[in-house]
Design a protein around this motif. Sequence first.
Motif, mmCIF file in Angstrom:
data_model
loop_
_atom_site.group_PDB
_atom_site.id
_atom_site.type_symbol
_atom_site.label_atom_id
_atom_site.label_comp_id
_atom_site.label_asym_id
_atom_site.label_seq_id
_atom_site.Cartn_x
_atom_site.Cartn_y
_atom_site.Cartn_z
ATOM 1 N N ALA A 17 0.832 -1.203 0.000
ATOM 2 C CA ALA A 17 0.000 0.000 0.000
ATOM 3 C C ALA A 17 0.865 1.250 0.000
ATOM 4 C CB ALA A 17 -0.916 0.009 1.222
ATOM 5 N N THR A 18 0.456 2.202 -0.833
ATOM 6 C CA THR A 18 1.068 3.524 -0.893
ATOM 7 C C THR A 18 -0.055 4.543 -0.753
ATOM 8 O OG1 THR A 18 0.819 3.609 -3.299
ATOM 9 C CG2 THR A 18 2.914 2.755 -2.445
ATOM 10 N N VAL A 55 -3.541 0.086 -3.060
ATOM 11 C CA VAL A 55 -3.013 -1.233 -2.726
ATOM 12 C C VAL A 55 -2.879 -2.035 -4.012
ATOM 13 C CG1 VAL A 55 -3.423 -3.343 -1.397
ATOM 14 C CG2 VAL A 55 -4.165 -1.139 -0.486
ATOM 15 N N ARG A 56 -1.746 -2.744 -4.129
ATOM 16 C CA ARG A 56 -1.577 -3.604 -5.294
ATOM 17 C C ARG A 56 -0.889 -4.893 -4.893
ATOM 18 N NH1 ARG A 56 0.673 0.895 -4.300
ATOM 19 N NH2 ARG A 56 0.308 1.866 -6.279
ATOM 20 N N ASP A 97 2.460 4.136 -11.309
ATOM 21 C CA ASP A 97 2.001 5.038 -10.250
ATOM 22 C C ASP A 97 2.674 4.721 -8.919
ATOM 23 O OD1 ASP A 97 0.361 6.432 -11.996
ATOM 24 O OD2 ASP A 97 -1.461 5.366 -11.395
ATOM 25 N N MET A 98 2.918 3.436 -8.636
ATOM 26 C CA MET A 98 3.536 3.061 -7.370
ATOM 27 C C MET A 98 4.867 3.792 -7.190
ATOM 28 S SD MET A 98 4.448 -0.648 -5.727
ATOM 29 C CE MET A 98 5.937 -1.032 -6.589
ATOM 30 N N PHE A 99 5.689 3.805 -8.221
ATOM 31 C CA PHE A 99 6.976 4.494 -8.157
ATOM 32 C C PHE A 99 6.762 5.979 -7.875
ATOM 33 C CE2 PHE A 99 10.259 7.043 -10.205
ATOM 34 C CZ PHE A 99 11.406 6.538 -9.618
ATOM 35 N N LEU A 139 5.232 3.103 3.377
ATOM 36 C CA LEU A 139 4.390 2.059 2.798
ATOM 37 C C LEU A 139 4.050 1.016 3.845
ATOM 38 C CD1 LEU A 139 6.225 -0.746 2.361
ATOM 39 C CD2 LEU A 139 7.218 0.646 0.571
ATOM 40 N N GLU A 140 3.084 0.180 3.493
ATOM 41 C CA GLU A 140 2.761 -0.974 4.322
ATOM 42 C C GLU A 140 2.540 -2.160 3.408
ATOM 43 O OE1 GLU A 140 0.527 -1.535 8.322
ATOM 44 O OE2 GLU A 140 -0.995 -1.541 6.746
ATOM 45 N N ILE A 141 3.004 -3.317 3.873
ATOM 46 C CA ILE A 141 2.826 -4.580 3.167
ATOM 47 C C ILE A 141 1.997 -5.482 4.063
ATOM 48 C CG2 ILE A 141 4.031 -6.665 2.385
ATOM 49 C CD1 ILE A 141 6.382 -4.765 1.643
ATOM 50 N N CYS A 142 1.093 -6.232 3.452
ATOM 51 C CA CYS A 142 0.271 -7.185 4.187
ATOM 52 C C CYS A 142 0.269 -8.505 3.431
ATOM 53 C CB CYS A 142 -1.153 -6.656 4.323
ATOM 54 S SG CYS A 142 -2.212 -7.706 5.350
#
Length: 131
Positions: free
Chosen positions: A17-18, A26-27, A48-50, A59-62
């Motif tokens: 998530a950004t 979220v991707r 877009d993420m970059f 950021l957060e990762i799940c």
Amino acid sequence: MKEVFDFLAANRVFYLATTSGECAHVRPMGFVMECDGKLAFCTSNQKDMFKQLMINPNLEICCVDANYNTLRICGRAVFCTTEETQRKALEVMPSLAKLYAVGDGKFEIFHLDNAQAVLQSMSGEKQRLSC
């Protein structure tokens, strides 16, 4: 860090998530590698993420495993793109070569700084893991 890396690698798909302004994005992701003792990921500088990470690197990762244990990782993206990190990423996941090449001008590598990970079971038990 090994336990966090192993969890992500074993479960293959995780979500990153950004933010863009006030909106979260979220991707799904499927690539992770170890780079100088840190978790590292890749993207294209055309995505877009970059662009979002350049403006706000937080950021957060799940990730969830088959037993519904949830791993959450918070950190700050630090871009560390070099020909060496690009080559390593292509060795770790050869299928990335369908999208990227060393020195192609779009292949970006970033690692997490100040990463904090929490593994939580379905029953709510939390365990802090080192990143």
